[in-house]
Design a protein around this motif. Structure first.
Motif, PDB file in Angstrom:
ATOM      1  N   ASP A 152       1.001  -1.193  -0.017  1.00 22.17           N
ATOM      2  CA  ASP A 152      -0.109   0.010   0.104  1.00 22.17           C
ATOM      3  C   ASP A 152       0.826   1.215   0.018  1.00 22.17           C
ATOM      4  O   ASP A 152       0.569   2.102  -0.820  1.00 22.17           O
ATOM      5  CB  ASP A 152      -0.829   0.008   1.247  1.00 22.17           C
ATOM      6  N   LEU A 153       2.112   1.211   0.984  1.00 22.02           N
ATOM      7  CA  LEU A 153       2.839   2.578   0.870  1.00 22.02           C
ATOM      8  C   LEU A 153       3.483   2.646  -0.331  1.00 22.02           C
ATOM      9  O   LEU A 153       3.554   3.816  -0.988  1.00 22.02           O
ATOM     10  CB  LEU A 153       3.795   2.153   2.074  1.00 22.02           C
ATOM     11  N   ARG A 154       4.033   1.524  -1.123  1.00 23.59           N
ATOM     12  CA  ARG A 154       4.393   1.621  -2.532  1.00 23.59           C
ATOM     13  C   ARG A 154       3.469   2.375  -3.449  1.00 23.59           C
ATOM     14  O   ARG A 154       3.979   3.085  -4.393  1.00 23.59           O
ATOM     15  CB  ARG A 154       5.203   0.381  -3.050  1.00 23.59           C
ATOM     16  N   VAL A 155       2.258   1.955  -3.435  1.00 20.46           N
ATOM     17  CA  VAL A 155       1.249   2.340  -4.299  1.00 20.46           C
ATOM     18  C   VAL A 155       1.056   3.875  -4.200  1.00 20.46           C
ATOM     19  O   VAL A 155       1.128   4.762  -4.992  1.00 20.46           O
ATOM     20  CB  VAL A 155      -0.130   1.562  -4.317  1.00 20.46           C
ATOM     21  N   ARG A 156       1.053   4.447  -2.766  1.00 22.49           N
ATOM     22  CA  ARG A 156       0.838   5.908  -2.617  1.00 22.49           C
ATOM     23  C   ARG A 156       2.277   6.469  -3.229  1.00 22.49           C
ATOM     24  O   ARG A 156       2.050   7.776  -3.473  1.00 22.49           O
ATOM     25  CB  ARG A 156       0.522   6.034  -1.007  1.00 22.49           C
ATOM     26  N   ARG A 157       3.284   5.958  -2.816  1.00 26.40           N
ATOM     27  CA  ARG A 157       4.324   6.717  -3.304  1.00 26.40           C
ATOM     28  C   ARG A 157       4.531   7.113  -4.743  1.00 26.40           C
ATOM     29  O   ARG A 157       4.841   7.747  -5.305  1.00 26.40           O
ATOM     30  CB  ARG A 157       5.755   5.849  -2.546  1.00 26.40           C
ATOM     31  N   GLU A 158       4.090   5.730  -5.500  1.00 24.23           N
ATOM     32  CA  GLU A 158       4.272   5.796  -6.784  1.00 24.23           C
ATOM     33  C   GLU A 158       3.381   6.599  -7.506  1.00 24.23           C
ATOM     34  O   GLU A 158       3.644   7.416  -8.601  1.00 24.23           O
ATOM     35  CB  GLU A 158       3.947   4.212  -7.333  1.00 24.23           C
ATOM     36  N   ARG A 159       2.135   6.957  -7.072  1.00 23.30           N
ATOM     37  CA  ARG A 159       1.118   7.959  -7.363  1.00 23.30           C
ATOM     38  C   ARG A 159       1.853   9.241  -7.252  1.00 23.30           C
ATOM     39  O   ARG A 159       1.630  10.233  -8.162  1.00 23.30           O
ATOM     40  CB  ARG A 159      -0.274   7.974  -6.519  1.00 23.30           C
ATOM     41  N   ALA A 160       2.387   9.574  -6.161  1.00 21.89           N
ATOM     42  CA  ALA A 160       2.867  10.765  -5.946  1.00 21.89           C
ATOM     43  C   ALA A 160       4.308  10.970  -7.006  1.00 21.89           C
ATOM     44  O   ALA A 160       4.290  12.108  -7.623  1.00 21.89           O
ATOM     45  CB  ALA A 160       3.909  10.860  -4.586  1.00 21.89           C
ATOM     46  N   LEU A 161       4.883   9.925  -7.419  1.00 15.96           N
ATOM     47  CA  LEU A 161       5.906   9.929  -8.241  1.00 15.96           C
ATOM     48  C   LEU A 161       5.303  10.115  -9.882  1.00 15.96           C
ATOM     49  O   LEU A 161       5.704  11.125 -10.455  1.00 15.96           O
ATOM     50  CB  LEU A 161       6.859   8.856  -8.329  1.00 15.96           C
ATOM     51  N   GLN A 162       4.323   9.791 -10.088  1.00 20.40           N
ATOM     52  CA  GLN A 162       3.672   9.866 -11.354  1.00 20.40           C
ATOM     53  C   GLN A 162       3.051  10.906 -11.677  1.00 20.40           C
ATOM     54  O   GLN A 162       3.397  11.507 -12.843  1.00 20.40           O
ATOM     55  CB  GLN A 162       2.206   8.746 -11.354  1.00 20.40           C
ATOM     56  N   THR A 163       2.702  11.811 -10.555  1.00 19.49           N
ATOM     57  CA  THR A 163       2.168  13.173 -10.974  1.00 19.49           C
ATOM     58  C   THR A 163       3.657  13.999 -11.422  1.00 19.49           C
ATOM     59  O   THR A 163       3.279  15.059 -12.193  1.00 19.49           O
ATOM     60  CB  THR A 163       1.586  13.970  -9.750  1.00 19.49           C
ATOM     61  N   VAL A 164       4.659  13.668 -10.737  1.00 20.10           N
ATOM     62  CA  VAL A 164       6.108  14.338 -11.388  1.00 20.10           C
ATOM     63  C   VAL A 164       6.373  14.008 -12.686  1.00 20.10           C
ATOM     64  O   VAL A 164       6.590  14.753 -13.718  1.00 20.10           O
ATOM     65  CB  VAL A 164       7.017  14.347 -10.108  1.00 20.10           C
ATOM     66  N   LEU A 165       6.358  12.552 -13.002  1.00 22.71           N
ATOM     67  CA  LEU A 165       6.961  12.025 -14.181  1.00 22.71           C
ATOM     68  C   LEU A 165       6.205  12.307 -15.289  1.00 22.71           C
ATOM     69  O   LEU A 165       6.430  12.475 -16.356  1.00 22.71           O
ATOM     70  CB  LEU A 165       7.090  10.590 -13.904  1.00 22.71           C
ATOM     71  N   GLU A 166       4.577  12.552 -15.242  1.00 22.88           N
ATOM     72  CA  GLU A 166       3.931  12.902 -16.210  1.00 22.88           C
ATOM     73  C   GLU A 166       4.330  14.031 -16.807  1.00 22.88           C
ATOM     74  O   GLU A 166       3.808  14.347 -17.902  1.00 22.88           O
ATOM     75  CB  GLU A 166       2.543  12.715 -15.884  1.00 22.88           C
ATOM     76  N   GLN A 167       4.757  15.096 -16.109  1.00 21.41           N
ATOM     77  CA  GLN A 167       5.244  16.364 -16.705  1.00 21.41           C
ATOM     78  C   GLN A 167       6.405  16.253 -17.281  1.00 21.41           C
ATOM     79  O   GLN A 167       6.942  17.457 -17.725  1.00 21.41           O
ATOM     80  CB  GLN A 167       5.052  17.418 -15.455  1.00 21.41           C
ATOM     81  N   MET A 168       7.131  15.185 -17.433  1.00 22.38           N
ATOM     82  CA  MET A 168       8.569  15.346 -18.209  1.00 22.38           C
ATOM     83  C   MET A 168       8.392  14.808 -19.466  1.00 22.38           C
ATOM     84  O   MET A 168       7.447  14.009 -19.691  1.00 22.38           O
ATOM     85  CB  MET A 168       9.453  14.227 -17.235  1.00 22.38           C
ATOM     86  N   PRO A 169       9.077  15.322 -20.398  1.00 27.41           N
ATOM     87  CA  PRO A 169       9.012  14.839 -21.897  1.00 27.41           C
ATOM     88  C   PRO A 169       9.348  13.429 -21.676  1.00 27.41           C
ATOM     89  O   PRO A 169       9.911  12.906 -21.174  1.00 27.41           O
ATOM     90  CB  PRO A 169       9.975  15.629 -22.375  1.00 27.41           C
ATOM     91  N   ALA A 170       8.686  12.780 -22.957  1.00 30.72           N
ATOM     92  CA  ALA A 170       8.793  11.052 -22.783  1.00 30.72           C
ATOM     93  C   ALA A 170      10.101  10.777 -22.881  1.00 30.72           C
ATOM     94  O   ALA A 170      10.623   9.890 -22.453  1.00 30.72           O
ATOM     95  CB  ALA A 170       7.949  10.684 -23.961  1.00 30.72           C
TER      96      ALA A 170
END
Length: 163
Positions: free
Chosen positions: A111-129
């Protein structure tokens, strides 16, 4: 007379170390938003170690934490009371207690990993592919080397204790 001071250009590995350190600090801030309650930072470290070293004994865990067996035992007492850790007597030596991550402990880490990954995804989505691809390649290489180094140091520590 004008004296020009020349500074040594940082080596690529020095720049990478500085950027990686900054990234780790930023990760701590991002991950801090995903609460680790009811586990403290020290307890979370124990859970991560147990996840990768099933059946570790208390002394080895204490060494891994650079702590004392009594302090480590108290940490494990609290984790066991929370239902995250199971203790079992070693089949080879009744005086030795082996530590295992419980099902609840595994679920907590997942569960902790899922929550941490969500936080990272919001940052990574803003990076160029293309930069995300380069980041993945670099991090995979970093993880492979770091894991090998940790494994080698662990083997060396075990050899030193048996020598």
């Amino acid at each position: 007379m004008i004296v020009t001071s020349f500074r040594r250009r940082p080596e690529p590995h020095e720049i990478a170390a500085r950027v990686t350190s900054t990234a780790a600090e930023l990760l701590e801030v991002l991950w801090g938003r995903a609460s680790t309650a009811p586990a403290s930072a020290s307890q979370l470290r124990v859970l991560f170690i147990l996840e990768h070293h099933e059946g570790i004994n208390l002394r080895t865990l204490a060494d891994s934490l650079a702590s004392t067996p009594p302090s480590t035992s108290r940490l494990c007492d609290r984790l066991q009371a929370a239902g995250f850790v199971d203790r079992m007597v070693s089949p080879h030596d009744r005086r030795e207690v082996r530590l295992y991550l419980s099902g609840r402990g595994r679920a907590f880490l997942a569960d902790l990993r899922v929550r941490r990954e969500r936080a990272l995804q919001t940052v990574l989505e803003q990076m160029p592919a293309a930069e995300r691809v380069a980041l993945v390649q670099g991090l995979e290489a970093f993880c492979a080397v770091a894991a090998a180094q940790i494994h080698d140091e662990g083997a060396e520590d075990r050899r030193d204790r048996t020598a």
